[in-house]
Each structure stands twice: as C-alpha cells, then as structure tokens.
Design a protein around this motif. Structure first.
Motif, PDB file in Angstrom:
ATOM      1  N   THR A  50      27.237  45.109  45.495  1.00  0.00           N
ATOM      2  CA  THR A  50      27.027  43.762  44.955  1.00  0.00           C
ATOM      3  C   THR A  50      28.355  43.042  44.867  1.00  0.00           C
ATOM      4  O   THR A  50      29.324  43.572  44.334  1.00  0.00           O
ATOM      5  CB  THR A  50      26.379  43.838  43.558  1.00  0.00           C
ATOM      6  N   LEU A  51      28.368  41.830  45.404  1.00  0.00           N
ATOM      7  CA  LEU A  51      29.553  40.987  45.330  1.00  0.00           C
ATOM      8  C   LEU A  51      29.311  39.876  44.313  1.00  0.00           C
ATOM      9  O   LEU A  51      28.183  39.425  44.135  1.00  0.00           O
ATOM     10  CB  LEU A  51      29.858  40.366  46.695  1.00  0.00           C
ATOM     11  N   PHE A  52      30.355  39.446  43.678  1.00  0.00           N
ATOM     12  CA  PHE A  52      30.274  38.340  42.726  1.00  0.00           C
ATOM     13  C   PHE A  52      30.810  37.093  43.417  1.00  0.00           C
ATOM     14  O   PHE A  52      31.844  37.141  44.078  1.00  0.00           O
ATOM     15  CB  PHE A  52      31.097  38.655  41.471  1.00  0.00           C
ATOM     16  N   SER A  53      30.091  35.980  43.273  1.00  0.00           N
ATOM     17  CA  SER A  53      30.546  34.756  43.929  1.00  0.00           C
ATOM     18  C   SER A  53      30.564  33.580  42.960  1.00  0.00           C
ATOM     19  O   SER A  53      31.621  33.132  42.549  1.00  0.00           O
ATOM     20  CB  SER A  53      29.665  34.446  45.135  1.00  0.00           C
ATOM     21  N   ASP A  54      29.407  33.113  42.565  1.00  0.00           N
ATOM     22  CA  ASP A  54      29.325  31.920  41.726  1.00  0.00           C
ATOM     23  C   ASP A  54      29.303  32.217  40.238  1.00  0.00           C
ATOM     24  O   ASP A  54      29.408  31.317  39.430  1.00  0.00           O
ATOM     25  CB  ASP A  54      28.070  31.117  42.082  1.00  0.00           C
ATOM     26  N   ALA A  55      29.111  33.469  39.880  1.00  0.00           N
ATOM     27  CA  ALA A  55      29.029  33.826  38.467  1.00  0.00           C
ATOM     28  C   ALA A  55      29.794  35.120  38.214  1.00  0.00           C
ATOM     29  O   ALA A  55      29.685  36.062  38.988  1.00  0.00           O
ATOM     30  CB  ALA A  55      27.565  34.002  38.067  1.00  0.00           C
ATOM     31  N   LEU A  56      30.540  35.145  37.159  1.00  0.00           N
ATOM     32  CA  LEU A  56      31.261  36.352  36.783  1.00  0.00           C
ATOM     33  C   LEU A  56      30.315  37.275  36.030  1.00  0.00           C
ATOM     34  O   LEU A  56      29.244  36.882  35.595  1.00  0.00           O
ATOM     35  CB  LEU A  56      32.454  35.998  35.886  1.00  0.00           C
ATOM     36  N   SER A  57      30.737  38.512  35.857  1.00  0.00           N
ATOM     37  CA  SER A  57      29.985  39.447  35.018  1.00  0.00           C
ATOM     38  C   SER A  57      30.338  39.152  33.560  1.00  0.00           C
ATOM     39  O   SER A  57      31.142  38.272  33.265  1.00  0.00           O
ATOM     40  CB  SER A  57      30.346  40.889  35.379  1.00  0.00           C
ATOM     41  N   GLY A  58      29.785  39.928  32.658  1.00  0.00           N
ATOM     42  CA  GLY A  58      30.193  39.821  31.258  1.00  0.00           C
ATOM     43  C   GLY A  58      31.653  40.230  31.123  1.00  0.00           C
ATOM     44  O   GLY A  58      32.226  40.829  32.040  1.00  0.00           O
ATOM     45  N   PRO A  59      32.272  39.947  30.005  1.00  0.00           N
ATOM     46  CA  PRO A  59      33.705  40.227  29.832  1.00  0.00           C
ATOM     47  C   PRO A  59      34.092  41.683  30.062  1.00  0.00           C
ATOM     48  O   PRO A  59      35.193  41.965  30.512  1.00  0.00           O
ATOM     49  CB  PRO A  59      33.996  39.816  28.392  1.00  0.00           C
ATOM     50  N   ASP A  60      33.191  42.609  29.768  1.00  0.00           N
ATOM     51  CA  ASP A  60      33.497  44.026  29.949  1.00  0.00           C
ATOM     52  C   ASP A  60      33.003  44.574  31.278  1.00  0.00           C
ATOM     53  O   ASP A  60      33.135  45.758  31.548  1.00  0.00           O
ATOM     54  CB  ASP A  60      32.885  44.849  28.804  1.00  0.00           C
ATOM     55  N   GLY A  61      32.422  43.711  32.131  1.00  0.00           N
ATOM     56  CA  GLY A  61      31.888  44.148  33.413  1.00  0.00           C
ATOM     57  C   GLY A  61      32.955  44.191  34.491  1.00  0.00           C
ATOM     58  O   GLY A  61      34.144  43.944  34.232  1.00  0.00           O
ATOM     59  N   PRO A  62      32.539  44.467  35.731  1.00  0.00           N
ATOM     60  CA  PRO A  62      33.499  44.612  36.823  1.00  0.00           C
ATOM     61  C   PRO A  62      34.138  43.299  37.272  1.00  0.00           C
ATOM     62  O   PRO A  62      35.131  43.314  37.988  1.00  0.00           O
ATOM     63  CB  PRO A  62      32.665  45.209  37.949  1.00  0.00           C
ATOM     64  N   ALA A  63      33.576  42.171  36.850  1.00  0.00           N
ATOM     65  CA  ALA A  63      34.110  40.868  37.259  1.00  0.00           C
ATOM     66  C   ALA A  63      34.171  39.934  36.064  1.00  0.00           C
ATOM     67  O   ALA A  63      33.643  38.831  36.078  1.00  0.00           O
ATOM     68  CB  ALA A  63      33.250  40.280  38.372  1.00  0.00           C
ATOM     69  N   GLY A  64      34.828  40.387  35.024  1.00  0.00           N
ATOM     70  CA  GLY A  64      34.922  39.595  33.804  1.00  0.00           C
ATOM     71  C   GLY A  64      35.880  38.423  33.895  1.00  0.00           C
ATOM     72  O   GLY A  64      35.799  37.479  33.121  1.00  0.00           O
ATOM     73  N   THR A  65      36.798  38.471  34.843  1.00  0.00           N
ATOM     74  CA  THR A  65      37.731  37.368  35.095  1.00  0.00           C
ATOM     75  C   THR A  65      37.739  37.092  36.594  1.00  0.00           C
ATOM     76  O   THR A  65      37.257  37.906  37.390  1.00  0.00           O
ATOM     77  CB  THR A  65      39.169  37.718  34.661  1.00  0.00           C
ATOM     78  N   TYR A  66      38.313  35.967  36.967  1.00  0.00           N
ATOM     79  CA  TYR A  66      38.377  35.631  38.389  1.00  0.00           C
ATOM     80  C   TYR A  66      39.168  36.694  39.153  1.00  0.00           C
ATOM     81  O   TYR A  66      38.749  37.143  40.217  1.00  0.00           O
ATOM     82  CB  TYR A  66      39.016  34.253  38.581  1.00  0.00           C
ATOM     83  N   LEU A  67      40.287  37.129  38.614  1.00  0.00           N
ATOM     84  CA  LEU A  67      41.101  38.143  39.284  1.00  0.00           C
ATOM     85  C   LEU A  67      40.343  39.466  39.399  1.00  0.00           C
ATOM     86  O   LEU A  67      40.363  40.117  40.447  1.00  0.00           O
ATOM     87  CB  LEU A  67      42.422  38.341  38.540  1.00  0.00           C
ATOM     88  N   ALA A  68      39.648  39.859  38.329  1.00  0.00           N
ATOM     89  CA  ALA A  68      38.844  41.090  38.375  1.00  0.00           C
ATOM     90  C   ALA A  68      37.723  40.959  39.406  1.00  0.00           C
ATOM     91  O   ALA A  68      37.400  41.925  40.102  1.00  0.00           O
ATOM     92  CB  ALA A  68      38.270  41.398  36.998  1.00  0.00           C
ATOM     93  N   MET A  69      37.129  39.773  39.513  1.00  0.00           N
ATOM     94  CA  MET A  69      36.082  39.540  40.509  1.00  0.00           C
ATOM     95  C   MET A  69      36.631  39.744  41.924  1.00  0.00           C
ATOM     96  O   MET A  69      36.008  40.406  42.751  1.00  0.00           O
ATOM     97  CB  MET A  69      35.512  38.128  40.381  1.00  0.00           C
ATOM     98  N   MET A  70      37.785  39.187  42.193  1.00  0.00           N
ATOM     99  CA  MET A  70      38.376  39.325  43.522  1.00  0.00           C
ATOM    100  C   MET A  70      38.697  40.790  43.812  1.00  0.00           C
ATOM    101  O   MET A  70      38.425  41.280  44.907  1.00  0.00           O
ATOM    102  CB  MET A  70      39.638  38.462  43.642  1.00  0.00           C
ATOM    103  N   ARG A  71      39.235  41.504  42.850  1.00  0.00           N
ATOM    104  CA  ARG A  71      39.536  42.929  43.040  1.00  0.00           C
ATOM    105  C   ARG A  71      38.261  43.731  43.279  1.00  0.00           C
ATOM    106  O   ARG A  71      38.212  44.603  44.153  1.00  0.00           O
ATOM    107  CB  ARG A  71      40.296  43.472  41.832  1.00  0.00           C
TER     108      ARG A  71
END
Length: 86
Positions: A53-74
């Motif tokens: 699963t990739l994140f694009s238009d929505a981040l995960s919750g703060p403790d998820g794998p994409a809680g910030t833009y930088l975490a989403m990209m990583r």
C-alpha cells in the motif's frame, strides 16, 4: 465538447483477448484510500502480485507508517523497492 475518460471496463484485459502485453508486470500497488476491486482483477488477469500500500493523498495516523510527509515518502520508497526487487 468535453473530453471524458474511457469507462473502467475498457482497461480490463478481458476486453482485449488478442492483446499480449509486451512487459511482465511484477507488482501493482494499492493506494491507502481506494477500492481494491480493480486491483484484485488486474492481479488475477496478469499474475502480478500486490506489492503493498502506498500513501498519496492522505497520511496515516500519527503513529502509522506515514504520519508525516517525510515518513510517507520513506514508506513509499521502501514499499516500491521491496516489491520490485523480488
């Protein structure tokens, strides 16, 4: 006259019985906010695997794998790399 996207059924392999894709599709990727039914059909028809699963238009919750833009990209880079190197 407004341009319209072709209907979804137009993209299904069953609509093109004589078409042989020139490339092998190793993986397809889910988006965190989309319906998975089309992706399931694509994997069934092509033999590709779901690479994650990739994140694009929505981040995960703060403790998820994409809680910030930088975490989403990583997360997205790690998911793409892992699925495509197999």
């Amino acid at each position: 006259m407004a341009l319209r996207a072709p209907p979804l059924a137009w993209f299904c392999a069953a609509q093109w019985p004589d078409f042989t894709p020139p490339l092998t599709i190793p993986a397809v990727f889910m988006e965190n906010i989309t319906d998975s039914r089309l992706l399931e059909q694509i994997t069934a028809e092509t033999g590709a695997k779901v690479g994650g699963t990739l994140f694009s238009d929505a981040l995960s919750g703060p403790d998820g794998p994409a809680g910030t833009y930088l975490a989403m990209m990583r997360h997205n880079i790690a998911t793409l790399t892992a699925a495509l190197k197999e």
